[in-house]
Write an enzyme that holds these catalytic residues in place. Structure first.
Site, short mmCIF file in Angstrom:
data_model
loop_
_atom_site.label_atom_id
_atom_site.label_comp_id
_atom_site.label_asym_id
_atom_site.label_seq_id
_atom_site.Cartn_x
_atom_site.Cartn_y
_atom_site.Cartn_z
NE ARG A 120 -0.22 -11.83 -5.81
CZ ARG A 120 -1.46 -11.31 -5.92
NH1 ARG A 120 -2.51 -11.98 -5.22
NH2 ARG A 120 -1.84 -10.55 -6.77
CB THR A 388 -9.51 -11.15 -0.96
OG1 THR A 388 -9.33 -10.99 -2.18
CG2 THR A 388 -8.30 -11.23 -0.05
CB THR A 406 -7.21 -13.46 -2.70
OG1 THR A 406 -8.49 -13.20 -3.53
CG2 THR A 406 -5.98 -13.42 -3.59
CG ASN A 408 -8.14 -11.53 -8.73
OD1 ASN A 408 -8.48 -10.64 -7.63
ND2 ASN A 408 -8.14 -11.41 -9.79
CG ASP A 430 -4.37 -9.14 -8.84
OD1 ASP A 430 -5.20 -8.28 -8.98
OD2 ASP A 430 -4.17 -9.95 -7.57
CB SER A 459 -0.97 -8.75 -3.82
OG SER A 459 -2.04 -9.06 -3.09
CB SER A 460 -4.46 -4.70 -3.08
OG SER A 460 -4.41 -3.85 -4.14
N GLY A 480 -10.85 -6.87 -0.36
CA GLY A 480 -11.50 -5.99 -1.18
C GLY A 480 -10.77 -5.15 -2.07
N GLY A 481 -9.69 -5.89 -2.56
CA GLY A 481 -8.79 -5.30 -3.54
C GLY A 481 -7.95 -4.15 -3.28
O1 DON Z 1 -4.08 -9.50 -4.49
C1 DON Z 1 -4.94 -8.68 -4.88
O2 DON Z 1 -4.66 -7.61 -4.76
C2 DON Z 1 -6.27 -9.21 -5.29
N1 DON Z 1 -6.17 -10.25 -5.96
C3 DON Z 1 -7.19 -8.96 -4.36
C4 DON Z 1 -8.49 -9.32 -4.59
C5 DON Z 1 -9.47 -9.14 -3.63
O3 DON Z 1 -9.36 -8.57 -2.51
C6 DON Z 1 -11.10 -9.23 -3.95
N2 DON Z 1 -11.69 -8.54 -3.40
N3 DON Z 1 -12.05 -7.44 -3.86
#
Ligand code: DON
Length: 575
Positions: A120, A388, A406, A408, A430, A459-460, A480-481
């Site tokens: 990360r 991502t 990602t 982001n 994040d 992170s998700s 997808g966050g």
């Molecule tokens: O790490 C994370 O949780 C975010 N940066 C992920 C971002 C992501 O999945 C973008 N799509 N929506």
């Protein structure tokens, strides 16, 4: 009924299939799967495939083929995953790339062991907890769409660490397909075409991005157009077979630092030289006789494990896939899981009591809270987006890699270093800009996740691998966050609890609940009767076209079934 259902629920048949010849297994697979089979040579992208030797699932069909090419050259799952990762960084440049970072979960069959690699991004050494406060107020926009959003990229360090530890090839061999795609050009997918169109005004103001993604007259390139990224191809080639030295201390570092200086960024030569990926201990929990392995914090793997644990022994199969009572249980468990997620952060800086969060007593408490919810958090907003990327690889020797990476938000910081062809991440978003301030995904910031120099943001992203009797039976992950967490949970349950095959498990409509805002996001494909049943139960719903993208591979002897999410396209390619 799909083969994977039969295989997963009947251990004796697994043994029977293991004893069958490859030819019989192939014939069975061909006869029983509704989803079309694909192979590496087929022209049209296929999001679903069944095969015996190896399987690559990626949100980019070109990248999935790149991975299979490496398997065919004799590479293992790690070589193939890294080649896929570099290739998807070229063909899904709005989502990921060597300017970003991620998490990689690896199962090595020979030693029957799991490994978790955290590469990360980190906060630059000059960053401070109050760096996004202006005139006493948090300015969330500063953490994205601009130079102050950029974290120290981990992608190349992670790829190099995994390749040196478990790969069998040199960096240039696994980078070759990506270099070719970037140098010769690739055809923009539907998804990328839409992203370029939506972001065109922002791309216009960045010389590097407009050079690659806009036509000379300033109009956006579209799906079906060929995109060439010559400078990125040259950068990848220039990394040679010692990519860490070249990226973090060599010419790439010098160009990145010069760009940062010229644009008022914080990232310095010391940030790059000090960057290290972290091998962490994977975390694990049981679900209905399966063992589920995931990434530890700062990933949200533990949240998925807690949620699965809370649904263990829940007799979900009896409720039916996407039945209102099942969904209601899911909503409550998700809500409580996301409340627990607020304790998550970089464990090198903050004591995340992950083992405590995964104890039976804590999970029972979560289940109890889920059954009697008391929280009623703030007003609604949507959480769906498609930055991502996730990819999954299973090889003929039983090795499995699940990784999510990602930059982001879509096109990251919306800035690129033109001569390098590198798109900069906006991963700093994040972090918690200030306690209580929501980020791009409406996730509210907590003190544990405040900015500190060298720290990794929460992170998700959460790739998982599931075993039964010590052998991998499936893997999943998504983009997808925060909808990654709920999506991975639902796809895993569709396979483990409802015994759907990978194609159906991924395709089923999904929901998302993240405690705050107090709204259940539901895909429009969820039947209207189900939606109104949930509303009658008192849930506030927000209907969206679709949530994040989740891929899956189910793994049975001589039978790998891969599915990329049709929501985002991509490819499942076997051989
Ligand atoms: O790490 C994370 O949780 C975010 N940066 C992920 C971002 C992501 O999945 C973008 N799509 N929506």
């Amino acid at each position: 009924m799909a083969v994977s259902k039969a295989l997963m629920s009947m251990p004796r048949r697994i043994q029977f299939f293991a004893a069958c010849s490859r030819a019989i297994a192939l014939l069975l697979a061909l006869a029983l799967f509704i989803a079309p089979c694909s192979n590496a040579d087929s022209a049209a992208p296929q999001t679903s495939a069944v095969d015996v030797h190896g399987m690559v699932v990626s949100e980019s069909d070109d990248a999935a083929h790149a991975g299979v090419e490496i398997l065919k050259q004799g590479g293992n799952a790690v070589d193939a995953a890294l080649a896929t990762e570099l290739a998807v960084g070229v063909t899904n440049p709005a989502a990921c790339g060597i300017g970003g970072g991620g998490f990689m979960l690896i199962y090595i069959a020979k030693v029957r062991h799991f490994y978790a690699l955290d590469y990360r991004e980190t906060a630059p050494l000059q960053s401070r907890p109050d760096m996004y406060i202006r005139n006493g107020k948090p300015d969330e926009d500063l953490a994205r769409d601009g130079i102050l959003g950029v974290g120290v990229p981990g992608e190349i360090a992670g790829i190099d660490a995994a390749l040196r530890r478990f790969g069998t090839m040199k960096f240039q061999q696994i980078a070759a397909p990506a270099e070719k795609l970037a140098g010769d050009g690739y055809v923009a997918s539907e998804h990328l075409g839409k992203e370029i169109e939506t972001l065109a005004p922002k791309l216009k103001s960045d010389p590097g991005l407009s050079q690659v993604f806009l036509k000379p007259d300033g109009s956006p390139l579209k799906a079906g157009d060929t995109i060439v990224a010559k400078n990125l191809a040259a950068t990848l080639k220039g990394l040679g077979n010692d990519p860490v030295t070249n990226f973090y201390r060599g010419e790439v570092a010098a160009a990145l630092v010069a760009f940062m200086k010229a644009h008022g960024g914080l990232l310095t030569a010391a940030d790059l030289a000090n960057y290290r990926p972290d091998w962490r201990d994977p975390i694990h929990h049981r679900y209905e006789g399966y063992d589920v392995y995931a990434m530890p914090p700062p990933s949200s793997g533990g949240v998925v494990l807690e949620m699965l644990g809370a649904l263990d022994s829940g007799h979900l199969a009896g409720l039916g896939v996407n039945s209102p009572p099942y969904l209601a249980r899911l909503i409550e468990v998700m809500r409580q899981g996301f409340i627990d997620r607020e304790q998550y952060a970089d464990p090198s800086f903050v004591g995340v009591e992950i083992q405590k969060l995964l104890t039976d007593s804590h999970i029972l408490e979560l289940r109890e809270r889920a059954m009697h919810p008391k929280t009623s958090p703030p007003p609604p907003a949507a959480a769906h987006d498609h930055g991502t990327t996730n990819l999954l690889v299973a090889d003929k020797d039983g090795n499995v890699v699940a990784l999510t990476t990602t930059i982001n938000t879509v096109f990251g910081a919306k800035m690129s270093v033109p001569e390098l062809g590198i798109i900069l991440n906006d991963e700093m978003d994040d972090f918690a800009v200030a306690p209580g301030v929501p980020n791009a995904y409406h996730l509210e910031g907590e003190l544990a996740n405040q900015v500190r120099p060298g720290k990794r943001p929460l992170s998700s992203m959460t790739p998982i691998i599931v075993t039964k009797n010590g052998k991998p039976v499936m893997t999943t992950g998504g983009s997808g966050g925060p909808t990654i967490i709920s999506g991975v949970l639902q796809v895993a349950l569709n396979i483990l609890a409802f015994h759907l095959d990978a194609t159906s498990a991924v395709a089923e409509p999904r929901i998302h609940e993240q405690a705050a805002p107090d709204v259940v996001i539901v895909e429009q494909a969820m039947p209207a009767a189900t939606r109104s049943a949930l509303e009658q139960m008192g849930y506030k719903l927000k209907v969206v076209p679709n949530l994040g993208a989740v891929g899956a591979i189910t793994i049975a002897p001589a039978n790998l079934h891969g599915a990329a999410d049709p929501r985002k396209g991509g490819g499942a390619v076997g051989y």
